[in-house]
Design an enzyme around this catalytic site. Structure first.
Site, PDB file in Angstrom:
ATOM      1  CB  SER A 159      30.378  25.663  21.050  1.00  0.00           C
ATOM      2  OG  SER A 159      29.904  24.357  21.317  1.00  0.00           O
ATOM      3  CE  LYS A 206      27.469  24.098  24.117  1.00  0.00           C
ATOM      4  NZ  LYS A 206      28.330  23.193  23.314  1.00  0.00           N
ATOM      5  CB  SER A 266      32.036  21.978  21.760  1.00  0.00           C
ATOM      6  OG  SER A 266      32.212  22.777  20.628  1.00  0.00           O
TER       7      SER A 266
END
Ligand code: GLN
Length: 483
Positions: free
Chosen positions: A151, A76, A175
């Site tokens: 997210s 990420k 997330s």
């Protein structure tokens, strides 16, 4: 080759069926071909990947082994990667090349993992749809008109589309688990303090925790093994031994006590999801588990408390991005105040600015007691509810989300509608507990996740239950059409 799980890749590499270099080239080509539909990557790191793959092949040729040696992954884009753009999904950090590797990145690289790239995400990890990224929305491979969740939506979409077997994510209020649920993956948010936050760009420091997203519990065990452990660089890292997660997968579920909170089945839950959750309970009962209704009486206060605490911490964490010390700087500032105002106004997107304002307000002198302090008290009540529940049961089970993936743009005009999607996930962050989401079926062709929560440091128990469930169901093996 793209259908292989991490566990299968480890066996294939050990048996010399293919090399890490071959696998890496295959997946990079697949990303180039298919990712334009999904937008799941912000940056690709082809040169680094090929160099790491060759190094892993050489280590294997020298007799080394290891489940992650030569395994392709992605990070990420809030994990700092030395010399590589680390954008956090924001214009503010579009030109930021991290000067060092996050501990998670360094640990996985040392274990021999191959980094294919940095995945798309909601700006500063704020969101549950992956629509607030400066680099554009991510699409759900199960239906390109729908969101993948957020997210960590880039990591989720990429793994779900078989662009790679596993990726890292972070979970501040859901997330990892929520995008896992919306894309048919297994995702694990570890106990707060289990995985180092050093070099992980902070959203809300008392809630943030990194963890794995993969297709199976078995693969989450492998990736978590490489991520977890004490780190003296992170003052909230916990110095507890890391168990062998893969060894915990095979325990029997005979006599496992599962608690199902009655508050979970309220009006906000899609009844079709409720039915799939009941089915998953029945499946676990067949494996010997005993089910009991429990209560988490303060659950209804979790969303308001979280949306005070998380923005309050964010307003403080994000104050460093001022156009001077870090990040984007506006053109031709007239004076210092203009520089601050325009750099932050132009560098941050709308959702981030909204959170900073809410947080600064909640922390301001006249309102601190009324909002922030009260939210912290609710946080303690929520933790106490869990402690009471875990005196009676070994694991808590429920839906990961109240709805399946919604259409892109459907909740854009109403941020609170998106906040409500976090109702089942944020309590684990407020209490610091580990949680896992795993595939449990489909509604209108869109995946649904079941969430498991366990006491502190019982990640092994979560992985054990999920693995046994996955040995007896095939939801997690379903592949989205076109991928
Ligand atoms: N949806 C939640 C939020 O926007 C959680 C995000 C996260 O876990 N990073 O804050």
């Amino acid at each position: 080759m793209h259908q292989l799980t991490l566990a299968e890749i480890a066996r294939g590499l050990a048996d010399k069926k293919f090399s890490s270099e071959e696998l890496t080239k295959t997946l990079l080509a697949r990303i180039a071909q298919l990712d334009p539909q999904l937008n799941s990557f912000i940056s690709l790191t082809e040169d680094l990947a090929l160099q790491q793959a060759k190094a892993a092949d050489a280590r294997r040729a020298n007799g080394e082994s290891g489940a992650l040696l030569g395994a392709p992954i992605a990070h990420k884009d809030l994990f700092c990667t030395q010399g590589i753009r680390t954008s956090c999904g924001s214009k503010m950090l579009d030109n930021f090349k991290a000067p060092y590797d996050a501990t998670v990145v360094a640990k996985l690289a040392a274990a021999g993992a191959v980094t294919l790239g940095k995945t798309n995400m909601d700006e500063f990890a704020m969101g549950s749809a992956n629509e607030s990224s400066y680099y554009g929305a991510v699409k759900n491979p199960w239906n390109l008109e729908h969101v993948p969740g957020g997210s960590s939506g880039g990591s989720a979409a990429a793994v779900a589309a078989r662009l790679l077997p596993a990726a890292t994510g972070t979970d501040t209020g859901g997330s990892i688990r929520q995008p896992a649920a919306l894309t048919n993956l297994t995702g694990l948010k570890p106990t707060y303090g289990r995985v180092s936050r050093w070099g992980m760009i902070a959203y809300a420091s008392s809630l943030d925790q990194g963890g794995p997203l993969a297709r199976t519990a078995e693969d989450c065990a492998i990736l978590l093994q490489g991520m977890a452990g004490f780190d003296p660089q992170d003052s909230t890292s916990i110095d507890e031994p890391v168990p062998d997660y893969s060894a915990s997968l095979n325990g029997s579920l005979q006599g496992l006590r599962i608690g199902v909170p009655k508050e979970y089945f309220s009006a906000g839950l899609d009844p079709r999801i409720a039915e799939l959750i009941h089915n998953s309970v029945k499946e676990l009962e067949k494996l010997g588990a005993v089910v009991k209704e429990i209560s988490l009486p303060n659950m209804q206060h979790a969303i308001p408390a979280y949306y005070v605490i998380a923005p309050a911490e964010a307003s403080s964490n994000l104050s460093r991005f001022d156009g001077v010390r870090f990040g984007y700087r506006c053109e031709d500032p007239k004076n210092l105040e203009d520089l601050y105002k325009r750099s932050r106004g132009e560098g941050f997107g709308a959702e981030v600015q909204r959170r900073i304002m809410v947080g600064a307000y909640a922390l301001s002198a006249g309102y601190y007691d009324a909002y922030y302090l009260k939210a912290q008290k609710i946080r303690r009540l929520i933790k106490n509810d869990f402690m009471a529940a875990f005196n009676e049961v070994d694991i808590i089970l429920g839906p990961t989300t109240p709805n399946p993936a919604w259409k892109l743009g459907a909740k854009n005009s109403d941020p609170v509608a998106a906040y409500l999607e976090d109702v089942y996930t944020i309590t684990a962050n407020l209490a610091g507990l580990p949680g896992l989401s795993m595939p449990a079926g489909f509604v209108d062709g869109l995946p649904v996740g079941v969430q498991l929560l366990a006491p502190y440091f019982q990640e092994g128990r979560l992985l054990n239950v999920a693995h046994q469930y996955q040995l007896n169901t095939d939801w997690h093996t379903r592949t989205p059409t076109g991928f």
